[in-house]
Design a protein around this motif. Structure first.
Motif, short mmCIF file in Angstrom:
data_model
loop_
_atom_site.label_atom_id
_atom_site.label_comp_id
_atom_site.label_asym_id
_atom_site.label_seq_id
_atom_site.Cartn_x
_atom_site.Cartn_y
_atom_site.Cartn_z
N UNK A 111 68.03 61.20 6.88
CA UNK A 111 69.18 62.10 7.01
C UNK A 111 70.29 61.45 7.82
N UNK A 112 69.91 60.79 8.92
CA UNK A 112 70.90 60.12 9.77
C UNK A 112 71.42 58.86 9.09
N UNK A 113 70.50 58.08 8.50
CA UNK A 113 70.93 56.87 7.79
C UNK A 113 71.91 57.22 6.68
N UNK A 114 71.59 58.24 5.91
CA UNK A 114 72.45 58.63 4.80
C UNK A 114 73.79 59.14 5.30
N UNK A 115 73.76 60.01 6.31
CA UNK A 115 75.00 60.58 6.82
C UNK A 115 75.95 59.52 7.34
N UNK A 116 75.42 58.56 8.09
CA UNK A 116 76.29 57.53 8.67
C UNK A 116 76.62 56.44 7.64
N UNK A 117 75.60 55.87 7.01
CA UNK A 117 75.85 54.71 6.15
C UNK A 117 76.53 55.09 4.84
N UNK A 118 76.02 56.11 4.14
CA UNK A 118 76.72 56.53 2.93
C UNK A 118 78.07 57.14 3.28
N UNK A 177 66.02 58.88 18.03
CA UNK A 177 67.18 58.61 17.19
C UNK A 177 67.69 57.19 17.39
N UNK A 178 67.62 56.69 18.62
CA UNK A 178 68.15 55.36 18.90
C UNK A 178 67.34 54.26 18.24
N UNK A 179 66.13 54.58 17.79
CA UNK A 179 65.28 53.58 17.15
C UNK A 179 65.47 53.52 15.64
N UNK A 180 66.35 54.34 15.10
CA UNK A 180 66.56 54.36 13.65
C UNK A 180 67.33 53.12 13.22
N UNK A 181 66.80 52.36 12.24
CA UNK A 181 67.46 51.12 11.82
C UNK A 181 68.69 51.40 10.95
N UNK A 182 69.62 50.45 10.98
CA UNK A 182 70.81 50.55 10.12
C UNK A 182 70.45 50.02 8.74
N UNK A 183 69.79 50.85 7.97
CA UNK A 183 69.38 50.49 6.61
C UNK A 183 69.83 51.59 5.66
N UNK A 184 70.49 51.20 4.59
CA UNK A 184 71.03 52.17 3.64
C UNK A 184 69.91 52.75 2.78
N UNK A 185 69.67 54.08 2.84
CA UNK A 185 68.62 54.68 2.00
C UNK A 185 69.06 54.75 0.55
N UNK A 240 85.38 54.15 14.56
CA UNK A 240 84.16 53.68 15.23
C UNK A 240 83.32 52.82 14.30
N UNK A 241 82.71 51.77 14.83
CA UNK A 241 81.83 50.93 14.03
C UNK A 241 80.52 51.63 13.73
N UNK A 242 79.73 51.04 12.84
CA UNK A 242 78.46 51.65 12.44
C UNK A 242 77.52 51.86 13.62
N UNK A 243 77.34 50.80 14.42
CA UNK A 243 76.43 50.93 15.57
C UNK A 243 77.00 51.89 16.61
N UNK A 244 78.32 51.88 16.77
CA UNK A 244 78.96 52.78 17.72
C UNK A 244 78.72 54.23 17.31
N UNK A 245 78.86 54.50 16.01
CA UNK A 245 78.63 55.86 15.51
C UNK A 245 77.17 56.26 15.68
N UNK A 246 76.26 55.33 15.40
CA UNK A 246 74.84 55.62 15.54
C UNK A 246 74.48 55.92 17.00
N UNK A 247 75.02 55.12 17.92
CA UNK A 247 74.73 55.33 19.34
C UNK A 247 75.31 56.65 19.83
N UNK A 248 76.51 56.99 19.34
CA UNK A 248 77.13 58.25 19.75
C UNK A 248 76.30 59.44 19.28
N UNK A 275 83.60 44.82 10.09
CA UNK A 275 82.52 45.70 10.53
C UNK A 275 81.98 45.20 11.87
N UNK A 276 82.64 45.60 12.95
CA UNK A 276 82.21 45.19 14.28
C UNK A 276 81.93 46.40 15.15
N UNK A 277 82.14 46.26 16.46
CA UNK A 277 82.00 47.40 17.36
C UNK A 277 82.88 48.54 16.88
#
Length: 249
Positions: free
Chosen positions: A181-188, A162-170, A146-154, A125-127
């Protein structure tokens, strides 16, 4: 002591190997912060008067490789060992496409095979999110997403909120507001991606694999931990150490 330097697209990770004590000192700087004064201050802060007897470098950023290697040699009067295709004959895993595969993935594969001594898979789990498949004592192939942060930034783009949303699994898979909504979509979504990729790889090769997770974000997706036989955040550094020692014999 051995100094390992893993130069990635986002960060440069440094680790000092202390023998029986493992990796007591590990730190990182952003890859763009490779200017000589910042690197020197970072090394002085974390290494101090410790005696460095060897240096090993893995890099996926060739331009920075030469800059950092030169600075380290000037500072410690040791020629760094840079992992590359000439390193691979000494390791117990056969490398396909040695000129193309990242040295970090080879380090991961080396450490994973040393850990399990059997068919295994590394989820990093990197870039980028990578799956390195080791079957019949060779790297059978690699998958890259794409990595988690890469997907979030995209997704966030230039939207500050949106860029301030933390990578925390809801807790809920269904988002109730913009953040969840964004956390769930990306992380789940990535939980499903990893589960399905492991399942399809095992089905295609008709094998069961030992699976180890690594990378700075390997502990974020806790529901996946049942999928992993081990979570080793420092797997790449350990693989670099093994490759260094195998080539120095």
């Amino acid at each position: 002591m051995l100094l390992a330097v893993d130069i990635g697209n986002t960060n440069v990770v440094f680790g000092i190997y202390g023998g029986g004590s493992g990796w007591p000192t590990v730190w990182r700087i952003e890859t763009r912060d490779e200017a000589q004064d910042k690197l020197s201050r970072s090394l002085n802060k974390h290494i101090g008067d410790k005696e460095i007897t060897g240096i090993v470098i893995s890099s996926v950023v060739p331009f920075f490789t030469h800059i950092i290697a030169r600075q380290l040699q000037q500072k410690y009067h040791i020629a760094p060992y840079v992992i590359g295709p000439s390193s691979y004959p000494a390791i117990p895993v056969e490398i396909l496409s040695p000129e193309q595969i990242g040295t970090d993935l080879v380090a991961n594969a080396t450490a994973a095979f040393d850990m399990f001594n059997s068919d295994c898979m590394v989820v990093d789990f990197g870039t980028a999110l990578t799956f390195t498949v080791i079957a019949d004592q060779r790297i059978h192939g690699v998958n890259i997403a794409p990595g988690l942060k890469t997907a979030m930034k995209a997704l966030a783009g230039n939207a500050v909120k949106l860029s301030e949303i933390p990578l925390a699994l809801p807790e809920s898979v269904i988002g109730k507001d913009t953040t969840t909504a964004i956390q769930s979509g990306i992380l789940w979504g990535y939980v499903g991606l990893v589960e399905k990729m492991i399942e399809r790889i095992e089905k295609e090769l008709n094998k069961e694999f030992k699976v180890v997770a690594t990378g700075g974000l390997s502990k974020v997706l806790k529901p996946l931990h049942d999928q992993f036989d081990a979570v080793e955040p420092l797997l790449t550094l350990e693989g670099m150490r093994l490759i260094y020692e195998m080539n120095k014999k």
